[in-house]
Design a protein around this motif. Structure first.
Motif, PDB file in Angstrom:
ATOM      1  N   PHE A   1     -36.206  -8.222 -10.234  1.00 38.13           N
ATOM      2  CA  PHE A   1     -35.865  -9.573 -10.456  1.00 38.13           C
ATOM      3  C   PHE A   1     -36.704 -10.468  -9.604  1.00 38.13           C
ATOM      4  O   PHE A   1     -37.110 -11.528  -9.884  1.00 38.13           O
ATOM      5  CB  PHE A   1     -34.389  -9.783 -10.184  1.00 38.13           C
ATOM      6  N   ASP A   2     -37.002  -9.988  -8.447  1.00 36.01           N
ATOM      7  CA  ASP A   2     -37.768 -10.937  -7.612  1.00 36.01           C
ATOM      8  C   ASP A   2     -39.323 -10.422  -7.640  1.00 36.01           C
ATOM      9  O   ASP A   2     -39.579  -9.473  -7.951  1.00 36.01           O
ATOM     10  CB  ASP A   2     -37.316 -10.591  -6.041  1.00 36.01           C
ATOM     11  N   ASN A   3     -40.052 -11.377  -7.181  1.00 39.51           N
ATOM     12  CA  ASN A   3     -41.705 -10.934  -7.359  1.00 39.51           C
ATOM     13  C   ASN A   3     -41.689  -9.886  -6.035  1.00 39.51           C
ATOM     14  O   ASN A   3     -40.860  -9.996  -5.080  1.00 39.51           O
ATOM     15  CB  ASN A   3     -42.423 -12.353  -6.817  1.00 39.51           C
ATOM     16  N   ASP A   4     -42.564  -9.025  -6.327  1.00 37.99           N
ATOM     17  CA  ASP A   4     -43.219  -8.155  -5.395  1.00 37.99           C
ATOM     18  C   ASP A   4     -43.223  -8.473  -3.717  1.00 37.99           C
ATOM     19  O   ASP A   4     -42.804  -7.797  -2.896  1.00 37.99           O
ATOM     20  CB  ASP A   4     -44.385  -7.573  -5.609  1.00 37.99           C
ATOM     21  N   PHE A   5     -43.762  -9.922  -3.680  1.00 38.43           N
ATOM     22  CA  PHE A   5     -43.809 -10.299  -2.538  1.00 38.43           C
ATOM     23  C   PHE A   5     -42.807 -10.866  -1.448  1.00 38.43           C
ATOM     24  O   PHE A   5     -42.737 -11.314  -0.173  1.00 38.43           O
ATOM     25  CB  PHE A   5     -45.102 -11.326  -2.176  1.00 38.43           C
ATOM     26  N   ILE A   6     -41.631 -10.701  -2.281  1.00 36.95           N
ATOM     27  CA  ILE A   6     -40.234 -11.087  -1.807  1.00 36.95           C
ATOM     28  C   ILE A   6     -39.659  -9.857  -0.943  1.00 36.95           C
ATOM     29  O   ILE A   6     -39.547  -8.969  -1.718  1.00 36.95           O
ATOM     30  CB  ILE A   6     -39.213 -11.664  -2.703  1.00 36.95           C
ATOM     31  N   ASP A   7     -39.555 -10.038   0.307  1.00 32.20           N
ATOM     32  CA  ASP A   7     -39.376  -8.750   1.167  1.00 32.20           C
ATOM     33  C   ASP A   7     -40.487  -7.536   0.620  1.00 32.20           C
ATOM     34  O   ASP A   7     -39.921  -6.357   0.914  1.00 32.20           O
ATOM     35  CB  ASP A   7     -37.880  -8.154   0.715  1.00 32.20           C
ATOM     36  N   TRP A   8     -41.636  -7.870   0.912  1.00 32.64           N
ATOM     37  CA  TRP A   8     -42.611  -6.819   0.431  1.00 32.64           C
ATOM     38  C   TRP A   8     -42.852  -5.664   1.231  1.00 32.64           C
ATOM     39  O   TRP A   8     -42.933  -4.667   1.089  1.00 32.64           O
ATOM     40  CB  TRP A   8     -44.139  -7.361   0.301  1.00 32.64           C
TER      41      TRP A   8
ATOM     42  N   ILE B   1     -35.481 -16.824 -22.428  1.00 36.64           N
ATOM     43  CA  ILE B   1     -35.446 -15.551 -21.434  1.00 36.64           C
ATOM     44  C   ILE B   1     -34.559 -15.450 -20.729  1.00 36.64           C
ATOM     45  O   ILE B   1     -34.213 -16.425 -19.645  1.00 36.64           O
ATOM     46  CB  ILE B   1     -36.820 -15.449 -20.846  1.00 36.64           C
ATOM     47  N   TYR B   2     -33.539 -14.657 -20.670  1.00 40.43           N
ATOM     48  CA  TYR B   2     -32.530 -14.400 -19.896  1.00 40.43           C
ATOM     49  C   TYR B   2     -32.929 -13.493 -18.895  1.00 40.43           C
ATOM     50  O   TYR B   2     -33.216 -12.245 -19.024  1.00 40.43           O
ATOM     51  CB  TYR B   2     -31.190 -13.906 -20.538  1.00 40.43           C
ATOM     52  N   GLN B   3     -32.555 -13.570 -17.418  1.00 38.59           N
ATOM     53  CA  GLN B   3     -32.735 -12.547 -16.531  1.00 38.59           C
ATOM     54  C   GLN B   3     -31.676 -12.692 -15.475  1.00 38.59           C
ATOM     55  O   GLN B   3     -30.895 -13.810 -15.020  1.00 38.59           O
ATOM     56  CB  GLN B   3     -34.042 -13.103 -15.533  1.00 38.59           C
ATOM     57  N   GLN B   4     -31.306 -11.586 -14.903  1.00 36.96           N
ATOM     58  CA  GLN B   4     -30.379 -11.424 -14.004  1.00 36.96           C
ATOM     59  C   GLN B   4     -30.271 -10.208 -13.016  1.00 36.96           C
ATOM     60  O   GLN B   4     -30.977  -9.279 -13.414  1.00 36.96           O
ATOM     61  CB  GLN B   4     -28.791 -11.339 -14.809  1.00 36.96           C
ATOM     62  N   ARG B   5     -29.996 -10.548 -11.896  1.00 35.51           N
ATOM     63  CA  ARG B   5     -30.389  -9.242 -10.916  1.00 35.51           C
ATOM     64  C   ARG B   5     -29.465  -8.063 -11.413  1.00 35.51           C
ATOM     65  O   ARG B   5     -28.279  -8.269 -11.784  1.00 35.51           O
ATOM     66  CB  ARG B   5     -29.713  -9.706  -9.490  1.00 35.51           C
ATOM     67  N   PRO B   6     -29.735  -6.923 -10.941  1.00 33.37           N
ATOM     68  CA  PRO B   6     -31.030  -6.562 -10.416  1.00 33.37           C
ATOM     69  C   PRO B   6     -32.296  -6.705 -10.958  1.00 33.37           C
ATOM     70  O   PRO B   6     -33.331  -6.713 -10.603  1.00 33.37           O
ATOM     71  CB  PRO B   6     -30.694  -5.348  -9.895  1.00 33.37           C
ATOM     72  N   ASN B   7     -32.085  -6.115 -12.315  1.00 30.87           N
ATOM     73  CA  ASN B   7     -33.170  -6.039 -13.346  1.00 30.87           C
ATOM     74  C   ASN B   7     -33.035  -6.508 -14.831  1.00 30.87           C
ATOM     75  O   ASN B   7     -33.683  -5.793 -15.565  1.00 30.87           O
ATOM     76  CB  ASN B   7     -33.983  -4.690 -13.318  1.00 30.87           C
TER      77      ASN B   7
ATOM     78  N   ASN C   1     -32.839 -18.997  -0.073  1.00 32.52           N
ATOM     79  CA  ASN C   1     -32.762 -19.723  -1.548  1.00 32.52           C
ATOM     80  C   ASN C   1     -33.044 -18.828  -2.550  1.00 32.52           C
ATOM     81  O   ASN C   1     -32.669 -18.637  -3.730  1.00 32.52           O
ATOM     82  CB  ASN C   1     -33.317 -21.141  -1.442  1.00 32.52           C
ATOM     83  N   TRP C   2     -34.203 -18.115  -2.309  1.00 32.10           N
ATOM     84  CA  TRP C   2     -34.750 -16.949  -3.396  1.00 32.10           C
ATOM     85  C   TRP C   2     -33.858 -15.946  -3.270  1.00 32.10           C
ATOM     86  O   TRP C   2     -33.528 -15.346  -4.608  1.00 32.10           O
ATOM     87  CB  TRP C   2     -36.010 -16.526  -2.937  1.00 32.10           C
ATOM     88  N   LYS C   3     -33.104 -15.556  -2.413  1.00 31.07           N
ATOM     89  CA  LYS C   3     -32.138 -14.479  -2.330  1.00 31.07           C
ATOM     90  C   LYS C   3     -30.904 -14.976  -3.067  1.00 31.07           C
ATOM     91  O   LYS C   3     -30.106 -14.094  -3.418  1.00 31.07           O
ATOM     92  CB  LYS C   3     -31.750 -13.832  -1.009  1.00 31.07           C
ATOM     93  N   LEU C   4     -30.609 -16.102  -2.684  1.00 32.12           N
ATOM     94  CA  LEU C   4     -29.304 -16.488  -3.510  1.00 32.12           C
ATOM     95  C   LEU C   4     -29.365 -16.781  -4.884  1.00 32.12           C
ATOM     96  O   LEU C   4     -28.459 -17.327  -5.713  1.00 32.12           O
ATOM     97  CB  LEU C   4     -28.908 -17.901  -2.840  1.00 32.12           C
ATOM     98  N   LEU C   5     -30.753 -16.362  -5.775  1.00 29.89           N
ATOM     99  CA  LEU C   5     -31.007 -16.634  -6.899  1.00 29.89           C
ATOM    100  C   LEU C   5     -30.325 -15.431  -7.550  1.00 29.89           C
ATOM    101  O   LEU C   5     -31.084 -14.616  -7.206  1.00 29.89           O
ATOM    102  CB  LEU C   5     -32.230 -17.002  -7.208  1.00 29.89           C
ATOM    103  N   ASN C   6     -29.483 -15.573  -8.478  1.00 32.10           N
ATOM    104  CA  ASN C   6     -28.961 -14.526  -9.311  1.00 32.10           C
ATOM    105  C   ASN C   6     -29.135 -14.368 -10.782  1.00 32.10           C
ATOM    106  O   ASN C   6     -29.183 -13.155 -11.230  1.00 32.10           O
ATOM    107  CB  ASN C   6     -27.393 -14.385  -9.031  1.00 32.10           C
TER     108      ASN C   6
END
Length: 220
Positions: free
Chosen positions: A112-119, A62-68, A37-42
């Protein structure tokens, strides 16, 4: 024989601590919504208010979108004003000395992701650094290191939610977690720094995920 036994114990202890750090991070990801679900967050749209100092308070988006991609907008005197962001090529921030938005060549956008996602795939090393209290809550302390950069994370030892993140020049405290879709997200974020010049409290009342933003939303 005793020396060999000591070496074995130390090596095993180090391995156990590394495994514990991984288990803590994995538990946080699992209980906050799951890696899929975190990886599906775009995209994310955060809305609420920001409190600067004692009295200054402004509506914020605050607008945020992958990748940065990111854009922060304040409403000042009933007018929406962009104060910071990254459009995929260039970074911008408000120069409060001139009260104008300007381009910064050395602007470094955050992932876009926290560092500990796929750290692990990002090249970080994780280290369990014991238990520590934040207020009345016991937390697991985990250090993530990459090259010379080290961030420290504090996870609630009961819920595994992230309560504090310490970066080089900023400390972020997270609280008031609520369900947004399948994900657990904090609705209160408090930032502090040694200089105290950029401290703020972000109080959110709405978070929308996976919205399709207009194509020009990240333009400045």
């Amino acid at each position: 024989m005793k020396k060999l036994l000591l070496v074995f114990v130390l090596a095993f202890s180090h391995f156990s601590l590394a495994q514990t750090a991984k288990e803590i991070i994995d538990k946080n990801i699992e209980l906050s919504g799951g890696l899929t679900n975190w990886k599906l967050l775009n995209s994310v749209l955060l809305q609420g208010k920001v409190i600067l100092g004692i009295k200054d308070e402004y509506p914020i988006k605050i607008y945020q979108q992958r990748p940065n991609l990111t854009k922060t907008v304040l409403t000042i005197n009933n007018k929406e004003t962009a104060i910071e962001g990254y459009d995929g090529v260039k970074g911008y921030a408000m120069n409060y000395a001139t009260n104008k938005l300007q381009e910064y060549a050395d602007y470094k956008p955050e992932s876009f992701d926290n560092d500990f996602i796929d750290w692990e795939n990002k090249g970080f090393e994780a280290k369990y650094a014991g238990k520590e209290k934040i207020g009345n809550i016991y937390c697991y302390k985990v250090e993530l290191t990459k090259n010379v950069n080290k961030n420290i994370y504090y996870f609630d030892s009961k819920t595994y939610m992230l309560l504090r993140e310490i970066k080089k020049e900023e400390t972020l405290d997270y609280s008031d977690y609520r369900k947004v879709g399948n994900l657990e997200m904090p609705f209160r974020i408090e930032s502090s720094s040694p200089k105290k010049d950029g401290d703020y409290v972000l109080l959110l009342n709405k978070i929308e995920i996976n919205k399709v933003f207009p194509a020009n939303i990240f333009k400045f």
